[in-house]
Design a protein around this motif. Structure first.
Motif, short mmCIF file in Angstrom:
data_model
loop_
_atom_site.label_atom_id
_atom_site.label_comp_id
_atom_site.label_asym_id
_atom_site.label_seq_id
_atom_site.Cartn_x
_atom_site.Cartn_y
_atom_site.Cartn_z
N CYS A 207 0.86 -1.19 0.00
CA CYS A 207 0.00 0.00 0.00
C CYS A 207 0.89 1.24 0.00
O CYS A 207 1.92 1.26 0.66
CB CYS A 207 -0.89 0.04 1.24
SG CYS A 207 -2.19 -1.19 1.28
N LYS A 214 -7.44 3.91 1.90
CA LYS A 214 -8.53 3.28 1.17
C LYS A 214 -8.48 1.76 1.26
O LYS A 214 -9.35 1.08 0.71
CB LYS A 214 -8.49 3.70 -0.31
CG LYS A 214 -8.66 5.20 -0.52
CD LYS A 214 -8.58 5.55 -2.00
CE LYS A 214 -8.73 7.04 -2.24
NZ LYS A 214 -8.64 7.38 -3.68
N ASN A 215 -7.47 1.24 1.94
CA ASN A 215 -7.31 -0.21 2.06
C ASN A 215 -8.40 -0.77 2.99
O ASN A 215 -8.57 -0.30 4.12
CB ASN A 215 -5.91 -0.52 2.61
CG ASN A 215 -5.68 -2.00 2.77
OD1 ASN A 215 -6.06 -2.60 3.77
ND2 ASN A 215 -5.03 -2.60 1.79
N GLN A 216 -9.12 -1.76 2.52
CA GLN A 216 -10.25 -2.27 3.29
C GLN A 216 -9.81 -2.95 4.59
O GLN A 216 -10.52 -2.87 5.60
CB GLN A 216 -11.07 -3.24 2.43
CG GLN A 216 -11.85 -2.56 1.33
CD GLN A 216 -12.79 -1.48 1.86
OE1 GLN A 216 -13.57 -1.72 2.77
NE2 GLN A 216 -12.70 -0.29 1.28
#
Length: 231
Positions: A207, A214-216
């Motif tokens: 990332c 925005k990483n789930q």
């Protein structure tokens, strides 16, 4: 509290312990630039376009030099030691020698107050004093990240031209992994720092510095921490 800025560490270091005990239980730090970043010194020497199309480093260098935050983002001697981070044919500069670098630029008619500003601002949080609260640090790795720079000369004009070689390392694309991990060595288990407070780190592979937001998995972990009764 959730933040990703060294100003938060500085703020917490200034506040009385009683205030922190009353109002804060945990600091969720995200992608902390705890030991500085290569981009920090690059912005001051040559400017950094940050990947914006049609923009050169010199287009934005004066603006970036005007930010007080740029000085705080410069790599620190406490984390980087004597490792050369700026190289020229005449000499190399470690994080502890950036004042001499800025003084040399001023003598060449450039960045007149650079050394003075660096001395006043660069070490505000460099000692990584424990914030006096529980900490969860969430960061990413596995992205090529600028860490050091080589220039063809040491004059103001040489720095304006930009580096001829950039050393890359692991990190989040903005902050080197050494900087991101520096608080684990100082605040983590066994470090002997404020052991009444817990420290945990959560990492996310591949990332970028901004992409992590925005990483789930990151979002789910933040929500899980905030909904935990122990928070």
């Amino acid at each position: 509290t959730i933040s990703r800025c060294l100003y938060s560490l500085w703020f917490l270091n200034q506040m009385p312990q009683g205030w922190k005990d009353k109002f804060l239980h945990r600091w969720i730090a995200t992608s902390g630039v705890f030991g500085g970043a290569g981009t920090g010194i690059l912005q001051l020497l040559s400017g950094s376009s940050e990947g914006i199309p049609g923009v050169t480093g010199m287009t934005v260098r004066d603006e970036q030099r005007s930010y007080e935050s740029s000085m705080i983002l410069v790599p620190t001697a406490q984390v980087w030691g004597g490792e050369p981070l700026v190289a020229t044919p005449a000499r190399n500069y470690s994080a502890a020698e950036f004042g001499e670098l800025f003084s040399g630029l001023a003598a060449d008619g450039d960045f007149a107050h650079g050394a003075e500003r660096w001395a006043a601002l660069a070490n505000l949080t460099a000692d990584l004093e424990h914030p006096g609260v529980n900490v969860t640090h969430m960061y990413s790795f596995g992205v090529a990240t600028k860490t050091a720079f080589r220039y063809c000369g040491s004059s103001a004009r040489d720095f304006q031209r930009g580096p001829v070689e950039t050393k890359m390392g692991d990190g989040d694309g903005t902050v080197p992994l050494r900087s991101l991990q520096s608080v684990e060595q100082r605040w983590g288990a066994g470090a002997g720092a404020r052991q009444q407070f817990d420290f945990t780190a959560r990492t996310y592979a591949k990332c970028t510095h901004n992409g992590i937001l925005k990483n789930q998995d990151y979002i789910s972990d933040v929500l899980s921490i905030l909904s935990s009764p122990s928070v």
